[in-house]
Design a protein around this motif. Structure first.
Motif, PDB file in Angstrom:
ATOM      1  N   ASP A 152      29.476  34.554   3.160  1.00 22.85           N
ATOM      2  CA  ASP A 152      30.036  33.206   3.072  1.00 22.85           C
ATOM      3  C   ASP A 152      30.939  33.124   1.849  1.00 22.85           C
ATOM      4  OD1 ASP A 152      28.572  31.971   5.296  1.00 22.85           O
ATOM      5  OD2 ASP A 152      26.812  32.281   4.044  1.00 22.85           O
ATOM      6  N   HIS A 176      33.028  30.786  -0.796  1.00 24.15           N
ATOM      7  CA  HIS A 176      33.023  29.424  -1.322  1.00 24.15           C
ATOM      8  C   HIS A 176      34.444  28.963  -1.652  1.00 24.15           C
ATOM      9  CE1 HIS A 176      28.618  29.233  -1.804  1.00 24.15           C
ATOM     10  NE2 HIS A 176      28.714  30.514  -2.120  1.00 24.15           N
ATOM     11  N   HIS A 177      34.742  27.718  -1.310  1.00 25.81           N
ATOM     12  CA  HIS A 177      35.950  27.032  -1.754  1.00 25.81           C
ATOM     13  C   HIS A 177      37.249  27.660  -1.259  1.00 25.81           C
ATOM     14  CE1 HIS A 177      33.220  24.744  -4.206  1.00 25.81           C
ATOM     15  NE2 HIS A 177      32.799  25.858  -4.803  1.00 25.81           N
ATOM     16  N   GLU A 234      34.040  25.594  -9.228  1.00 29.36           N
ATOM     17  CA  GLU A 234      34.159  26.532  -8.111  1.00 29.36           C
ATOM     18  C   GLU A 234      33.715  27.929  -8.525  1.00 29.36           C
ATOM     19  OE1 GLU A 234      37.900  24.465  -5.678  1.00 29.36           O
ATOM     20  OE2 GLU A 234      38.265  26.045  -7.166  1.00 29.36           O
ATOM     21  N   ASP A 259      29.981  28.219  -8.715  1.00 23.13           N
ATOM     22  CA  ASP A 259      29.381  28.408  -7.387  1.00 23.13           C
ATOM     23  C   ASP A 259      29.487  29.862  -6.934  1.00 23.13           C
ATOM     24  OD1 ASP A 259      28.725  25.750  -7.215  1.00 23.13           O
ATOM     25  OD2 ASP A 259      30.483  25.196  -6.017  1.00 23.13           O
ATOM     26  N   ILE A 260      30.640  30.477  -7.160  1.00 25.23           N
ATOM     27  CA  ILE A 260      30.843  31.873  -6.760  1.00 25.23           C
ATOM     28  C   ILE A 260      29.892  32.792  -7.523  1.00 25.23           C
ATOM     29  CG2 ILE A 260      32.494  33.792  -6.901  1.00 25.23           C
ATOM     30  CD1 ILE A 260      34.695  31.651  -6.384  1.00 25.23           C
ATOM     31  N   SER A 292      26.305  32.456  -6.393  1.00 30.87           N
ATOM     32  CA  SER A 292      26.068  33.177  -5.145  1.00 30.87           C
ATOM     33  C   SER A 292      25.849  34.667  -5.413  1.00 30.87           C
ATOM     34  CB  SER A 292      27.248  32.972  -4.196  1.00 30.87           C
ATOM     35  OG  SER A 292      27.083  33.709  -3.013  1.00 30.87           O
TER      36      SER A 292
END
Length: 330
Positions: A16, A18-19, A184, A187-188, A191
């Motif tokens: 997945d 992100h962004h 952002e 978030d990466i 993960s």
């Protein structure tokens, strides 16, 4: 500490992303149109660490899972910047050139392999600004091939192209990426921690600290996280703390630089070595020394492309312009 080292590599393509949903949707609609129209060519532009290569590979991998009639290949023109090397790598990567050898892979033979394929071929040309124009046009003219061209500086690339090549590439669909925001990038990195590390051993504030230092560059952020995790593992520490991050920032920068140097082609590496040996060198002397040392010197226009790429990746600095240009070792 490390549960899956793959998640700590920048080239790792996660399940997945992100962004980047909007860009992925756009790229998917161009590469896999819902009508009978053929796929378009695509140009991907954006700063280093913005995810250009990752979204190209991610989108093509998704498309490959959905359809039986496609193949895709990838080449980094930074490393394979001779026509024979680029074409051999592409033909091999799409599974059409197991019997081809780089030294024998003439342009016409490799292009014919692509042309004769019954599948739709998607070819990712990373660092496309370093690819010679003749090879670019030859690939563009293969009917069953769609090109995904990746480079940082859109204006610089188009300025360097001839009017013929420029008009063709400007007709391609365009995807532009921006630097990641702080949230952002957090978030990466979060993960990557979930997929690659024992999350409980990462102290509060670490990911935010790394995102601050990386300033929107995912490549730098992942490199710092990787170095920090290795530091904890090697020293058998219990926790990855902000102090550990402070200790490895320079190592992460050195690691990125070393990887970039390893990716250079022969002639780029020679130019870099001459500059580093001199410390600071004017353009005329640089070209003269290069011509004296290179076995088959590239043209000056090609050398200038190589030097621009070395500047872009902060392997050298440049001062002045035209005849007064000086190149400075970093």
């Amino acid at each position: 500490m490390i549960t899956d080292a793959r998640a700590l590599r920048h080239e790792y393509v996660p399940q997945d992303l992100h962004h980047r949903g909007g860009q992925i949707d756009h790229l998917s609609s161009v590469l896999a149109p819902s009508t009978v129209e053929l796929s378009e060519d695509v140009c991907l532009f954006g700063p280093s660490g913005a995810g250009k290569t990752t979204i190209a590979k991610y989108t093509l991998a998704q498309l490959e899972r959905e359809r039986l009639d496609i193949r895709w290949g990838y080449v980094n023109c930074m490393a394979d910047n001779t026509p024979a090397a680029v074409l051999h790598e592409l033909v091999r990567d799409v599974g059409l050139g197991a019997d081809l050898r780089p030294e024998g892979a003439a342009r016409s033979r490799a292009i014919q392999r692509l042309r004769n394929s019954d599948d739709r071929l998607f070819l990712v040309l990373d660092e496309v600004a370093l690819l010679d124009e003749e090879t670019l046009i030859a690939l563009w003219e293969v009917p069953n091939v769609s090109l995904i061209c990746i480079t940082i500086d859109e204006d610089e690339w188009f300025t360097a192209l001839s009017s013929q090549a420029k008009s063709r590439m400007q007709s391609a669909a365009t995807v532009r990426l921006h630097k990641y925001s702080h949230s952002e990038l957090v978030d990466i990195l979060d993960s990557r921690v979930v997929h690659g590390l024992v999350s409980a051993r990462v102290a509060d504030g670490v990911i935010e600290q790394i995102a601050d230092i990386a300033a929107g560059n995912a490549r730098e952020g992942i490199a710092i996280l990787r170095q920090a995790a290795m530091h904890v593992e090697e020293r058998e520490m219990q926790e990855l703390t902000t102090a550990v991050v402070d200790a490895v920032v320079e190592d992460a920068a050195a690691d990125i630089r070393e990887r970039r140097v390893r990716s250079l082609g022969t002639h780029q590496r020679l130019l870099l070595r001459i500059i580093e040996e001199a410390g600071s060198i004017d353009s005329g002397t640089l070209h003269a020394r290069y011509e004296a040392q290179a076995q088959s010197p590239k043209s000056k226009s090609t050398r200038r492309r190589y030097l621009r790429s070395l500047c872009r990746y902060e392997l050298i600095d440049r001062d002045g312009s035209t005849r007064g240009t000086r190149y400075i070792a970093v």
